[in-house]
Design an enzyme around this catalytic site. Sequence first.
Site, PDB file in Angstrom:
ATOM      1  N   SER B 180       0.853  -1.186   0.000  1.00  0.00           N
ATOM      2  CA  SER B 180       0.000   0.000   0.000  1.00  0.00           C
ATOM      3  C   SER B 180       0.890   1.237   0.000  1.00  0.00           C
ATOM      4  CB  SER B 180      -0.873  -0.005   1.243  1.00  0.00           C
ATOM      5  OG  SER B 180      -1.689   1.140   1.277  1.00  0.00           O
ATOM      6  N   HIS B 194      -1.907   6.994  -5.306  1.00  0.00           N
ATOM      7  CA  HIS B 194      -2.156   5.942  -4.327  1.00  0.00           C
ATOM      8  C   HIS B 194      -2.225   4.611  -5.053  1.00  0.00           C
ATOM      9  CE1 HIS B 194      -5.341   3.257  -2.534  1.00  0.00           C
ATOM     10  NE2 HIS B 194      -4.464   3.292  -1.558  1.00  0.00           N
ATOM     11  N   ASN B 196      -2.473   0.102  -4.106  1.00  0.00           N
ATOM     12  CA  ASN B 196      -2.632  -0.919  -3.080  1.00  0.00           C
ATOM     13  C   ASN B 196      -2.986  -2.225  -3.769  1.00  0.00           C
ATOM     14  OD1 ASN B 196      -5.473  -1.795  -1.098  1.00  0.00           O
ATOM     15  ND2 ASN B 196      -3.362  -2.283  -0.572  1.00  0.00           N
ATOM     16  N   GLY B 350      -7.435  -0.703  16.359  1.00  0.00           N
ATOM     17  CA  GLY B 350      -6.186  -0.544  17.081  1.00  0.00           C
ATOM     18  C   GLY B 350      -4.955  -0.869  16.273  1.00  0.00           C
ATOM     19  N   GLY B 351      -5.035  -0.708  14.963  1.00  0.00           N
ATOM     20  CA  GLY B 351      -3.840  -0.852  14.134  1.00  0.00           C
ATOM     21  C   GLY B 351      -2.832   0.232  14.472  1.00  0.00           C
ATOM     22  N   ILE B 353      -1.181   3.415  14.332  1.00  0.00           N
ATOM     23  CA  ILE B 353      -1.684   4.668  13.789  1.00  0.00           C
ATOM     24  C   ILE B 353      -0.757   5.257  12.736  1.00  0.00           C
ATOM     25  CG2 ILE B 353      -2.265   7.047  14.408  1.00  0.00           C
ATOM     26  CD1 ILE B 353      -4.165   4.643  15.239  1.00  0.00           C
ATOM     27  N   GLU B 354       0.537   5.252  13.006  1.00  0.00           N
ATOM     28  CA  GLU B 354       1.457   5.914  12.077  1.00  0.00           C
ATOM     29  C   GLU B 354       1.512   5.211  10.725  1.00  0.00           C
ATOM     30  OE1 GLU B 354       2.618   8.846  12.442  1.00  0.00           O
ATOM     31  OE2 GLU B 354       1.854   9.023  14.480  1.00  0.00           O
TER      32      GLU B 354
END
Lengths: 392, 392
Positions: B180, B194, B196, B350-351, B353-354
Amino acid sequence: MASSLLTTPSQTLAPTPSAARARGSSPPAAAQVSFSSPRLPARRALRVRASVAIEKEVPENEAPTTFLREDGSGAGSGSVRERFEGMIRRVQGEICAALEEADGSGKRFVEDVWSRPGGGGGISRVLQDGNVFEKAGVNVSVVYGVMPPDAYRAAKGAAKNGAADGHKAGPVPFFAAGISSVLHPKNPFAPTLHFNYRYFETDAPKDVPGAPRSWWFGGGTDLTPSYLIEEDVKHFHSVQKQACDKFDPSFYPRFKKWCDDYFYIKHRNERRGLGGIFFDDLNDYDQDMLLNFATECAGSVIPAYLPIIERRKDTPFNEEQKAWQQVRRGRYVEFNLVYDRGTTFGLKTGGRIESILVSLPLTARWEYDHKPEEGSEEWKLLDACINPKEWL
Amino acid sequence: MASSLLTTPSQTLAPTPSAARARGSSPPAAAQVSFSSPRLPARRALRVRASVAIEKEVPENEAPTTFLREDGSGAGSGSVRERFEGMIRRVQGEICAALEEADGSGKRFVEDVWSRPGGGGGISRVLQDGNVFEKAGVNVSVVYGVMPPDAYRAAKGAAKNGAADGHKAGPVPFFAAGISSVLHPKNPFAPTLHFNYRYFETDAPKDVPGAPRSWWFGGGTDLTPSYLIEEDVKHFHSVQKQACDKFDPSFYPRFKKWCDDYFYIKHRNERRGLGGIFFDDLNDYDQDMLLNFATECAGSVIPAYLPIIERRKDTPFNEEQKAWQQVRRGRYVEFNLVYDRGTTFGLKTGGRIESILVSLPLTARWEYDHKPEEGSEEWKLLDACINPKEWL
């Protein structure tokens, strides 16, 4: 989802027209999101997502004396509706005048006035790229709508609906009025402010004999600095507490915690800012008392905020401090687009985008894996957003 | 909600550790969002919202040869899993090398490597504030997880589950691998890109006799310019079409439309950009053929994009053009935070974040009621985002 309507109405319920500026120069234009044309692709979102349809708004050249319907339920009756509308419109005028003076650029708020054929309307005022303020929006709105029964039940509890389990209640007409504002200053040492005060009424559900008419107040004022200056935060919270203490000593501690809980960016495990007060569904006190309380809170915005702005608007800053402010602005965007119930509900139901998203800052920044150095001024602010403190 | 997992896995499923940079200088640190400590307030979000729990990731100092489990189902078996992982890791290396060269600043991608104790892991690479690129992120990930039965049903259709109505199916183990990337250049005439590409497998549900093992491919590549330069858009789309046409003449028209439909900012009634291709749940072709198709698409990123960057990276621009790019960046943020299924799902479960939010631009802007003048260059871009065109 629908219950969000009950929590942040002045954003939710403030779709406004595209143009028709009382003081601006743009010509009136058709509203971009139409509720009546079946050919517009935007309708798809509404069909799939909307649970409340709001009538299409019409631009007005100037604000009417009242947005209330002339049906005896509000205008001219001395009702709470009438007094609340009077209060938020007076406060809008006072706050905009005080902000224009504090800004000192000679810029005026640009005004959009709108109404709906069936009653209700609003006034959006925005000052952008001033001396002190990057973006300042102060909106009032009065909305007559129909709430899905789920939303009514979510707000009032199933029991209060009077419906037996399985009883299919019909939609509930409601009235809502509110003032909503976000003020983003330019200087990274001058904090962002948000406030919102709102009043709701529902009709008694017609198909549920004995179910009551309901009313409630909601709102709050909260501070979002990029740097933790204790003197400022203490001043801000102490003015909130003073306003609360005039009515009930339990208000400040209860609404301070509610504020910390509400403005929580879950995916960051941090709050948007350093809090203030937040309350909703408040109706277990005398109605006049709560109207006076909301009035007191709205009237406390200027004394709580402007002394801080005066102290910080000209503080020297460097590029790194400006960049940190921009990173915090990014968190503001994340909260508003991902969590704020008024914003997300407004986007889904086809509210006027520019009124809903006026809360977003003029500029924001996302740096990959940005982590303030432990012990730095940036870290101290972040720490206070992660671990809410008692300021008084 | 859970079905979003199936649509944009490489964001959804790419939580990575906080630090441990192979080429960077930050020391390893504990992950900020913990899945194991019950005392962290962030758990609240997970308890309320999460439908898929992903095992906590561990920082690694260097990338292993494979992230596949050594259980015979992948590593060393010549399987589709193994070939897909090999492909995305090779493509990540090629694309990062090509971007570093195009950037010309001498800056290198900063790399974060992570793994999970039970198998799987990923490599996140970010180049920020280069000569050409404001922010460029290229991530690969391999994830072993458990999909709630709802998600499996949503993806495969209830019938394929083999469960009779009312049968309570259990969670379905899955494997996912993907690449991605979002590339935001500085120059307002150089478009954002983008892409993916992802591959999914589920085990056969154990409690549903006869229910099949499943696999599918998804992905796409799309272009988001701030100015409409037809030569660039035609070049971009023609490379996508060439890649598609090698496999099936129906692919380009079908996946072009799918792309226009997916990257739709409902509340604006406009697309994020000028499209490209997008597909999902693709399994009704030969598996090798689809692996080759995904490989062809991923291999087309550089020839589709870099010639445009070379042409536009040094185009002179003024402040107004930069501000318009920033307004379009704001729309990018709106799409990703409000609609993108991978992003919203990742934030809720809750993956890391960054890794999820590396897709956001370094900087963005929201002007109140910004409307390009009809007929202007800005208006032409907006018009093409509102009314998708056929470019070939």
